[in-house]
Each structure stands twice: as C-alpha cells, then as structure tokens.
Design an enzyme around this catalytic site. Structure first.
Site, mmCIF file in Angstrom:
data_model
loop_
_atom_site.group_PDB
_atom_site.id
_atom_site.type_symbol
_atom_site.label_atom_id
_atom_site.label_comp_id
_atom_site.label_asym_id
_atom_site.label_seq_id
_atom_site.Cartn_x
_atom_site.Cartn_y
_atom_site.Cartn_z
ATOM 1 C CG HIS A 1 -9.444 30.885 19.825
ATOM 2 N ND1 HIS A 1 -9.354 29.723 19.750
ATOM 3 C CD2 HIS A 1 -10.562 31.452 19.946
ATOM 4 C CE1 HIS A 1 -10.489 28.935 20.003
ATOM 5 N NE2 HIS A 1 -11.399 30.192 20.102
ATOM 6 C CG HIS B 1 -15.270 32.863 18.003
ATOM 7 N ND1 HIS B 1 -14.205 32.442 17.090
ATOM 8 C CD2 HIS B 1 -15.267 31.950 19.074
ATOM 9 C CE1 HIS B 1 -13.499 31.563 17.689
ATOM 10 N NE2 HIS B 1 -13.905 31.139 18.923
ATOM 11 C CD GLU C 1 -16.055 27.442 29.084
ATOM 12 O OE1 GLU C 1 -16.860 26.236 29.239
ATOM 13 O OE2 GLU C 1 -15.302 27.476 28.197
ATOM 14 C CG ASP D 1 -9.949 28.957 26.374
ATOM 15 O OD1 ASP D 1 -9.922 30.195 26.611
ATOM 16 O OD2 ASP D 1 -10.766 28.145 26.143
ATOM 17 C CG HIS D 2 -7.832 30.757 23.591
ATOM 18 N ND1 HIS D 2 -9.200 31.558 23.080
ATOM 19 C CD2 HIS D 2 -8.710 29.561 23.536
ATOM 20 C CE1 HIS D 2 -10.119 30.993 22.948
ATOM 21 N NE2 HIS D 2 -10.045 29.949 23.179
ATOM 22 C CB THR E 1 -13.929 24.835 28.317
ATOM 23 O OG1 THR E 1 -13.638 25.558 27.173
ATOM 24 C CG2 THR E 1 -12.995 25.211 29.476
ATOM 25 C CG ASP F 1 -14.401 31.661 22.347
ATOM 26 O OD1 ASP F 1 -13.032 31.957 22.159
ATOM 27 O OD2 ASP F 1 -15.063 30.537 21.842
ATOM 28 C CG ASP G 1 -13.448 29.632 25.858
ATOM 29 O OD1 ASP G 1 -12.986 30.156 25.062
ATOM 30 O OD2 ASP G 1 -13.754 28.367 25.724
ATOM 31 C CB SER H 1 -11.724 26.035 23.979
ATOM 32 O OG SER H 1 -11.814 27.353 23.626
#
Ligand code: MG
Ligand code: ZN
Length: 384
Positions: free
Chosen positions: A343, A279, A270, A317-318, A153, A275, A59, A100
């Site tokens: 993101h 953040h 995952e 995912d990004h 996810t 991710d 992620d 996500s």
C-alpha cells in the site's frame, strides 16, 4: 426528462391556481433554466436525513485505479454520478502506511488504530461499529465482499479481534450480531474449523437461510422473511477475469433485501480485489476489478436515485501499488507502472450521493467517515 417534469409541474401549478386558459404556451423562463442547471438537491444531499446508508469500499482504489478503469471503459464510470467529492487521510495509529484492517476499523468505529486491528482500538479494546449501532437501533444490516467475508475489510464492521488473521475467531463473531445478510467467500472458516463447530448449522438454527457456491449460484431473488447468508467460495473467491461475476448481482440482491425489511438499513459493499491487483502489480487485474466494482456502484446509485432516502459513500481504505499510468498509454490501453507491491500513504478520494452527501466534501481523517455517518443518522456514540 427533467424538462418535461418541470413543465408538467408548472402546468399543474397553473391548474391548481384555477387558471382556465388551456391554450397558453409555456416557455421556459430564466428561473426555470436556473433550476434545470442547478445540481439536483438529492445528489448533493441537501434534501434531508437519510434512512439508509450504503458504504462502498474499493480496497486499494486510489485515484489511478479509478482513472485506469475510466480510460478502459470508454471514458465513463458510474462513480462520476456522485457530485460530492472529498479526500481522507488514511494513515494508521502506528504506521504512516495503513493496512486494510486499521483503515476499515477507522471507517467502522471512528478510531485510529494499528495495522492488523479488527474492530479494536490502539489498546486492543473492542469499539462498537456502525453496523452494531445500526443493529441496536433496529435497522437492517448487511455485508457483501469479493474476498472472504472474514477478511479485514468486512470483518472490521462486525468482529473485534486483535489480529486480522484470526479468521475462525472472526467468523464466530458473526454470531454475536444479528446481521440480516452477508455474502462473501470463506465457507471453510464457518464449517471446517479447528474447533469442529459448524457455524453455518448454528446460523440455520437461528433462523438464517444459508446458501453456498457448491449448491449453486446466488438466487435471482431472495425471500425476505429470514436472514440470509451465502458463502461464495471455500477460501478466497475467484478473480473477476477467472470467472467470478457475483458482485453486481449480490449488491442488487442485498439492497432489495434490506429495503424490503422496511426499517432503514446499513450496508457495506467491498470491491476487495482491486487491492490484490495492486499487490500483484497487474494493471489488467486492477482494471477488471475496478470495472466490476463500478457496476455494483451503478446498481446502488440507481437504487439511491429512485429511493431518495439513501446516502451512498464510495471510498477506498488506501491506494495499493503506487500505481501510475505511464507514457505509451492511450484511451482504452493503459501502460501501468508501480512503485511498490504494498500500500501507499496517498490521500484517498471519497464520493458521496444522496441526503447528507454534502458533509463528505472537504479534507478529513479517515475516522471522520464514521463520524459523518453517525451524524447523518443523527446518532451519538455510547461514550458521549
Ligand atoms: Mg479488503
Ligand atoms: Zn492490500
């Protein structure tokens, strides 16, 4: 190793042809060298149709997250073992910058949808997921995550809800699919719910072996007669640097467990918190999570290499954070910088290994990950 195998093979052929000269010295011919330097047909996937698919999602794992992990790890990653690389376009149906939930739903269901959607299309209608297709076709299925297992996810592969925050409803959706194994956080969404239902008890009554963090760590080996659920935490699992260490082991357990079912499988793993490091604009957080995920990738590729019938797809995912490796960085010391605490819309790399891998080279929509997995299994969707 390959060289020795090749020579043994040549000798075997000569013996099989009835040649009796035993003292022949066999030197590599030009052709042999060509074979040796050509990419391994299994790794680029021209062998055959896969029996198993393992989809691994980092992620928020953009190119920079991968690079930072690489340069913090003696310039090597297990991810490098994948010889097929592509790019996907991660935008959502309602926003250029995806979340996500929309992104995982695109992988799981093959539709572009809105941010927040869990296994539903842009009109909030449920769409069958690759995991549900696999269940229907009697493959074994599994989900492993380092977030809660009801987080966007993993949820998008098994649940159908209009909003990602509907954690208790998502947990209940786990009962609608006979998933063989799941490992992740979020025990409270199963057994301390507003509706007072104890979903862990219900899972047990349906023949699952259920375990959780408060009773001890994940076992070294799993019994394979029963389906298996293990909750790694009450809410979010710890960060890697705070002591969470289950992902590589859980991944290996999941692969061995699903393999032992003996009917082919679909597994999604995952690395959820790459991710969260983005953040938090925290380079060290990203790197620790990236390398933890790469260890899990190593176990999966070891298995796939041995098995020869497993397609492995590794993607994100990004990207998260608009992360960059700035001047002042050195090998082993990353000076990270960020343009955002959310993101970004960057294209996302896709890595593939095993039979069917070559289909993942190129440039395509994120929804094509679903299409390509369905094609690899030679399955068609219900609406076709
Ligand atoms: Mg996630
Ligand atoms: Zn995020």
């Amino acid at each position: 190793m390959k060289k020795i195998l090749l020579y043994t093979f040549v000798i075997l052929i000569i013996n099989a042809c009835g040649t009796t000269k035993t003292s022949t010295t066999i030197l590599p011919s030009k052709d042999d060298i060509a074979i040796k330097t050509a990419p391994d047909p299994i790794s680029i996937g021209i062998a055959k149709k896969p029996r198993n698919i393992i989809l691994m999602i980092g992620d928020g794992m953009g190119i920079t997250q991968i690079t930072a992990g690489l340069y913090s790890n003696d310039n090597k990653l297990n991810l490098e073992r994948c010889k097929v690389i592509g790019l996907h376009k991660p935008y959502a149906s309602n926003k250029l910058i995806t979340d996500s939930a929309a992104a995982a739903t695109s992988f799981a269901c093959g539709v572009k949808t809105y941010n927040g959607a869990i296994g539903v299309d842009a009109d909030t209608m449920p769409v069958k997921t690759i995991l549900e297709y696999a269940e229907e076709r009697e493959l074994a299925t599994g989900l492993v995550a380092t977030s809660t297992i009801v987080h966007a996810t993993p949820a998008s592969f098994i649940a159908h809800q209009p909003q990602r925050k509907m954690y208790e409803e998502i947990a209940r959706d786990f009962l609608d699919t006979e998933i063989d194994l799941f490992i992740g956080g979020g025990k409270k969404y199963f057994d301390r719910r507003e509706d007072k239902a104890d979903l862990l008890k219900i899972l047990e009554s349906r023949g699952y072996k259920v375990g959780h963090y408060a009773e001890g760590d994940l076992p070294k080996k799993l019994e394979t007669e029963k389906n298996y659920a293990y909750l790694t935490s009450d809410s979010d699992p710890l960060t890697k640097s705070a002591g969470r260490d289950y992902l590589p082991h859980a991944t290996k357990l999941a692969v061995d467990f699903l393999h032992a079912r003996g009917k082919g499988f679909f597994l999604m793993v995952e690395g959820s918190q790459i991710d969260w490091g983005g953040h938090a604009n925290d380079s060290d957080y990203i790197i620790a999570e990236m390398l933890d995920f790469d260890k899990a990738i190593g176990h999966v590729l070891d298995y796939a290499e041995k098995d020869g019938e497993t397609l492995v797809i590794i993607t994100a995912d990004h990207e998260t954070g608009g992360y960059a490796i700035n001047p002042g960085s050195e090998m082993g010391k990353i000076e990270g910088a960020f343009t955002s605490d959310y993101h970004t819309a960057d294209l996302v790399p896709v890595f593939a290994y095993g039979p069917g891998a070559e289909a993942f080279a190129g440039f395509y929509e994120n929804t094509a990950i679903f299409d390509k997995m369905m094609e690899a299994f030679e399955w068609t969707t219900d609406d076709k």
